[in-house]
Design an enzyme around this catalytic site. Sequence first.
Site, PDB file in Angstrom:
ATOM      1  N   MET A  30      51.586  17.471-104.269  1.00 52.70           N
ATOM      2  CA  MET A  30      52.021  18.855-104.516  1.00 52.70           C
ATOM      3  C   MET A  30      50.893  19.675-105.139  1.00 52.70           C
ATOM      4  SD  MET A  30      54.722  20.450-103.720  1.00 52.70           S
ATOM      5  CE  MET A  30      56.230  21.322-104.159  1.00 52.70           C
ATOM      6  N   GLY A  31      49.707  19.606-104.523  1.00 53.15           N
ATOM      7  CA  GLY A  31      48.596  20.478-104.937  1.00 53.15           C
ATOM      8  C   GLY A  31      48.755  21.837-104.278  1.00 53.15           C
ATOM      9  N   ARG A  32      47.617  22.524-104.111  1.00 49.67           N
ATOM     10  CA  ARG A  32      47.652  23.881-103.545  1.00 49.67           C
ATOM     11  C   ARG A  32      48.380  23.934-102.206  1.00 49.67           C
ATOM     12  NH1 ARG A  32      42.327  23.432-104.852  1.00 49.67           N
ATOM     13  NH2 ARG A  32      41.494  24.813-106.444  1.00 49.67           N
ATOM     14  N   ILE A  33      48.001  23.008-101.293  1.00 54.20           N
ATOM     15  CA  ILE A  33      48.558  23.097 -99.937  1.00 54.20           C
ATOM     16  C   ILE A  33      50.031  22.673 -99.933  1.00 54.20           C
ATOM     17  CG2 ILE A  33      48.343  22.294 -97.540  1.00 54.20           C
ATOM     18  CD1 ILE A  33      45.296  21.992 -98.051  1.00 54.20           C
TER      19      ILE A  33
ATOM     20  N   THR B  82      49.099  16.681 -92.118  1.00 52.68           N
ATOM     21  CA  THR B  82      47.946  17.589 -91.978  1.00 52.68           C
ATOM     22  C   THR B  82      46.915  17.250 -93.062  1.00 52.68           C
ATOM     23  OG1 THR B  82      49.076  19.204 -93.383  1.00 52.68           O
ATOM     24  CG2 THR B  82      49.222  19.558 -91.006  1.00 52.68           C
TER      25      THR B  82
ATOM     26  N   ARG C 150      45.086  13.652 -94.296  1.00 53.75           N
ATOM     27  CA  ARG C 150      44.036  12.797 -93.736  1.00 53.75           C
ATOM     28  C   ARG C 150      44.723  11.664 -92.989  1.00 53.75           C
ATOM     29  NH1 ARG C 150      40.911  16.230 -93.926  1.00 53.75           N
ATOM     30  NH2 ARG C 150      38.886  16.329 -94.960  1.00 53.75           N
TER      31      ARG C 150
ATOM     32  N   GLU D 220      39.420   9.379 -86.223  1.00 57.57           N
ATOM     33  CA  GLU D 220      39.107  10.563 -85.400  1.00 57.57           C
ATOM     34  C   GLU D 220      37.735  10.434 -84.757  1.00 57.57           C
ATOM     35  OE1 GLU D 220      39.635  14.195 -87.602  1.00 57.57           O
ATOM     36  OE2 GLU D 220      41.588  13.534 -88.327  1.00 57.57           O
TER      37      GLU D 220
ATOM     38  N   HIS E  55      42.987  18.216 -85.290  1.00 54.43           N
ATOM     39  CA  HIS E  55      42.477  18.569 -86.623  1.00 54.43           C
ATOM     40  C   HIS E  55      42.193  20.083 -86.722  1.00 54.43           C
ATOM     41  CE1 HIS E  55      40.284  16.723 -90.330  1.00 54.43           C
ATOM     42  NE2 HIS E  55      40.763  17.930 -90.614  1.00 54.43           N
TER      43      HIS E  55
HETATM   44  C1  DGY Z   1      39.056  19.954 -94.808  1.00 55.81           C
HETATM   45  O1  DGY Z   1      38.609  21.014 -95.247  1.00 55.81           O
HETATM   46  O2  DGY Z   1      39.070  18.939 -95.483  1.00 55.81           O
HETATM   47  C2  DGY Z   1      39.578  19.946 -93.413  1.00 55.81           C
HETATM   48  O3  DGY Z   1      40.318  18.824 -93.130  1.00 55.81           O
HETATM   49  C3  DGY Z   1      38.464  20.030 -92.410  1.00 55.81           C
HETATM   50  O4  DGY Z   1      37.589  20.948 -92.750  1.00 55.81           O
END
Ligand code: DGY
Length: 321
Positions: A155-158, A238, A240, A269, A287
């Site tokens: 639960m960080g920024r994203i 989304t 890693r 990847e 990605h």
């Molecule tokens: C990040 O910023 O870590 C993205 O996954 C790719 O740039």
Amino acid sequence: MMRARIVVTRRWPADVEARLATMADVAFNRDDRPFDADQVTAALATAYILLPTVTDRIGAAVLGTRPRTRLIANFGVGVNHIDLAAAKALGIAVSNTPGVLTDCTADLAMTLMLMAARRAGEGERHVRSGAWVGWRPTHMVGSRVTGKTLGIIGMGRIGQAVARRAHAGFGMTVLYHSRQRLDGAIEAALGATKVPLANLLARSDFVSLHCPSTPETRHIIDAARLAAMRPTAILINTARGDVVDEAALASALGEGRIAAAGLDVYEREPAIEAALMGLENVVLLPHLGSATAETRTAMGDCVLDNVAAFLAGRPLPNPVG
Ligand code: DGY
């Protein structure tokens, strides 16, 4: 006066490359081929500053060559491809680009959630194949997103940006698992409740991953955790690739033990687990989390801010490690 030599490992937005060119003696990667280990080693041997991305492996082996590089300013927020401890031991500073890709990555997590639940990838393939024969009540029925329960891991920024969209835009109940508890006012604004991971997996209709890749989070979603999810649940990644055991996920999806998945990142990847490629119930994106023109320019400018600070002997705006 000799200008510092900088090596950039991939193509960047043209306007950012032009700004960078005014700052130093820059070696650009005009044909945009990913560097192999020898090229990374050679770049580290000659560059004062290296500007890599997620596709460059800067592990202990290449750092063990005792590079000339003093700053590794990563184009991207995730730094799991850089051995931070080895860099630190050599006195090499590392920076990243936090903040500027938060909204765009959260948007893509919502895209995957909607696509996977509403079978949008499958539907698009169906139309393009020429097989569509028209509307019918039982055709390609998916599951509702509005009002469902979303479990967020990390639960960080994203993670918070996803929670905001899910709660305010889709009326979703948000559960989260994170090392730290959010401030009560933030939890209230996001409609989010911190719960143990097992509880989150058992209750969530959607599970979305937003934790960094670390030894602790590697395969945080493995066969046992997939089995703990609801059979109707949808997994979104989304973050890693290696936070999910991709082979275990392919089995769970293939056997219908969870309903669907939406993936933007993969363990190896650009290779993708072969079994995933044939499945209709998984959305596979290349990605794209930070892939908007605005964000890629902002990421480049953020790298430039760190380079400028380093060259001027000022503290880095975005140090890592
Ligand atoms: C990040 O910023 O870590 C993205 O996954 C790719 O740039």
